[in-house]
Scaffold this motif. Structure first.
Motif, mmCIF file in Angstrom:
data_model
loop_
_atom_site.group_PDB
_atom_site.id
_atom_site.type_symbol
_atom_site.label_atom_id
_atom_site.label_comp_id
_atom_site.label_asym_id
_atom_site.label_seq_id
_atom_site.Cartn_x
_atom_site.Cartn_y
_atom_site.Cartn_z
ATOM 1 N N GLU A 21 0.759 -1.130 0.110
ATOM 2 C CA GLU A 21 0.052 -0.133 -0.004
ATOM 3 C C GLU A 21 1.007 1.185 -0.217
ATOM 4 O O GLU A 21 1.745 1.366 0.760
ATOM 5 N N GLU A 22 0.820 2.152 -0.956
ATOM 6 C CA GLU A 22 1.649 3.498 -1.111
ATOM 7 C C GLU A 22 0.745 4.384 -0.808
ATOM 8 O O GLU A 22 -0.266 4.807 -1.520
ATOM 9 N N THR A 23 1.115 5.295 0.270
ATOM 10 C CA THR A 23 0.539 6.738 0.265
ATOM 11 C C THR A 23 1.664 7.464 0.615
ATOM 12 O O THR A 23 2.265 7.794 -0.470
ATOM 13 N N TRP A 24 1.770 7.987 1.803
ATOM 14 C CA TRP A 24 3.176 8.974 1.893
ATOM 15 C C TRP A 24 4.227 8.044 2.132
ATOM 16 O O TRP A 24 5.524 8.541 1.989
ATOM 17 N N SER A 25 4.231 6.685 2.408
ATOM 18 C CA SER A 25 5.376 5.746 2.288
ATOM 19 C C SER A 25 4.728 4.527 1.832
ATOM 20 O O SER A 25 3.658 4.358 1.555
ATOM 21 N N ALA A 26 5.295 3.598 1.924
ATOM 22 C CA ALA A 26 5.027 2.086 1.321
ATOM 23 C C ALA A 26 4.939 1.154 2.654
ATOM 24 O O ALA A 26 5.588 1.324 3.693
ATOM 25 N N ILE A 27 3.733 0.521 2.564
ATOM 26 C CA ILE A 27 3.457 -0.476 3.805
ATOM 27 C C ILE A 27 3.401 -1.856 3.031
ATOM 28 O O ILE A 27 2.536 -2.219 2.172
ATOM 29 N N TYR A 28 4.343 -2.815 3.385
ATOM 30 C CA TYR A 28 4.396 -4.054 3.096
ATOM 31 C C TYR A 28 3.749 -5.135 3.817
ATOM 32 O O TYR A 28 4.152 -5.244 4.981
ATOM 33 N N THR A 29 2.868 -5.953 3.382
ATOM 34 C CA THR A 29 2.211 -7.053 4.309
ATOM 35 C C THR A 29 2.174 -8.280 3.597
ATOM 36 O O THR A 29 1.869 -8.339 2.309
ATOM 37 N N THR A 30 2.306 -9.461 4.262
ATOM 38 C CA THR A 30 1.794 -10.689 4.019
ATOM 39 C C THR A 30 1.190 -11.598 4.921
ATOM 40 O O THR A 30 1.085 -11.222 5.980
ATOM 41 N N GLY A 31 0.624 -12.754 4.646
ATOM 42 C CA GLY A 31 -0.150 -13.421 5.675
ATOM 43 C C GLY A 31 -1.401 -12.762 6.190
ATOM 44 O O GLY A 31 -2.101 -12.028 5.441
ATOM 45 N N ALA A 32 -1.254 -13.079 7.435
ATOM 46 C CA ALA A 32 -2.417 -12.637 8.140
ATOM 47 C C ALA A 32 -2.692 -11.150 8.027
ATOM 48 O O ALA A 32 -3.867 -10.576 8.433
ATOM 49 N N ASP A 33 -1.341 -10.357 8.418
ATOM 50 C CA ASP A 33 -1.351 -9.033 8.223
ATOM 51 C C ASP A 33 -1.848 -8.450 7.160
ATOM 52 O O ASP A 33 -2.085 -7.405 7.225
ATOM 53 N N SER A 34 -2.082 -9.041 5.893
ATOM 54 C CA SER A 34 -2.451 -8.539 4.879
ATOM 55 C C SER A 34 -4.118 -8.737 4.391
ATOM 56 O O SER A 34 -4.350 -8.352 3.412
ATOM 57 N N GLN A 35 -4.745 -9.180 5.397
ATOM 58 C CA GLN A 35 -6.220 -9.348 5.149
ATOM 59 C C GLN A 35 -6.939 -8.342 4.840
ATOM 60 O O GLN A 35 -7.484 -8.296 3.844
ATOM 61 N N ALA A 36 -6.729 -7.015 5.419
ATOM 62 C CA ALA A 36 -7.453 -5.930 4.965
ATOM 63 C C ALA A 36 -7.291 -5.566 3.573
ATOM 64 O O ALA A 36 -8.056 -5.190 2.831
ATOM 65 N N ALA A 37 -5.766 -5.612 3.111
ATOM 66 C CA ALA A 37 -5.382 -5.379 1.533
ATOM 67 C C ALA A 37 -5.986 -6.364 0.786
ATOM 68 O O ALA A 37 -6.390 -6.009 -0.259
ATOM 69 N N ARG A 38 -5.897 -7.539 1.138
ATOM 70 C CA ARG A 38 -6.537 -8.460 0.480
ATOM 71 C C ARG A 38 -8.068 -8.584 0.247
ATOM 72 O O ARG A 38 -8.456 -8.529 -0.949
ATOM 73 N N SER A 39 -8.823 -8.055 1.296
ATOM 74 C CA SER A 39 -10.205 -7.812 1.158
ATOM 75 C C SER A 39 -10.458 -6.951 0.316
ATOM 76 O O SER A 39 -11.610 -6.930 -0.672
ATOM 77 N N SER A 40 -9.824 -5.557 0.164
ATOM 78 C CA SER A 40 -10.134 -4.582 -0.590
ATOM 79 C C SER A 40 -9.848 -4.869 -2.069
ATOM 80 O O SER A 40 -10.617 -4.464 -2.719
ATOM 81 N N MET A 41 -8.825 -5.659 -2.372
ATOM 82 C CA MET A 41 -8.303 -6.009 -3.444
ATOM 83 C C MET A 41 -9.397 -7.192 -4.148
ATOM 84 O O MET A 41 -10.207 -6.768 -5.216
ATOM 85 N N ASP A 42 -9.869 -7.867 -3.525
ATOM 86 C CA ASP A 42 -10.895 -9.014 -3.984
ATOM 87 C C ASP A 42 -12.098 -8.333 -4.263
ATOM 88 O O ASP A 42 -12.674 -8.554 -5.239
ATOM 89 N N ALA A 43 -12.632 -7.166 -3.295
ATOM 90 C CA ALA A 43 -13.800 -6.743 -3.599
ATOM 91 C C ALA A 43 -13.821 -5.996 -4.765
ATOM 92 O O ALA A 43 -14.776 -5.807 -5.548
#
Length: 91
Positions: free
Chosen positions: A29-51
């Motif tokens: 996720e890139e806004t003012w900086s970059a946030i890298y997530t995998t596994g369980a930590d990436s659930q919010a990003a995965r849900s947004s992408m899938d929707a």
């Protein structure tokens, strides 16, 4: 691909990328900086992408919608007063 507003999908505040790195699914996720997530930590990003992907128009329809938008903005650049909605928004 284009996701219609009516779909009600709320995207993250910046750019969201999904790719594979060394066999793991990685979300960035890139806004003012970059946030890298995998596994369980990436659930919010995965849900947004899938929707977004589930509600998106197919590639051909997306390309057609983007072409309509491009042509509309080209016309508005030549004559900004030609759009009554633009006039209403800027009043």
């Amino acid at each position: 691909m284009v996701v219609p507003f009516q779909a009600g999908v709320i995207p993250p505040p910046g750019t969201l990328h999904r790719f594979q790195l060394h066999g793991q699914e990685l979300f960035v996720e890139e806004t003012w900086s970059a946030i890298y997530t995998t596994g369980a930590d990436s659930q919010a990003a995965r849900s947004s992408m899938d929707a977004g992907l589930a509600a998106a128009k197919d590639p051909q329809a997306s390309a057609a919608l983007l072409d309509v938008s491009r042509r509309r903005y080209e016309l508005l650049a030549k004559d900004p007063e030609s759009d009554p909605l633009l006039e209403e928004l800027t009043a």
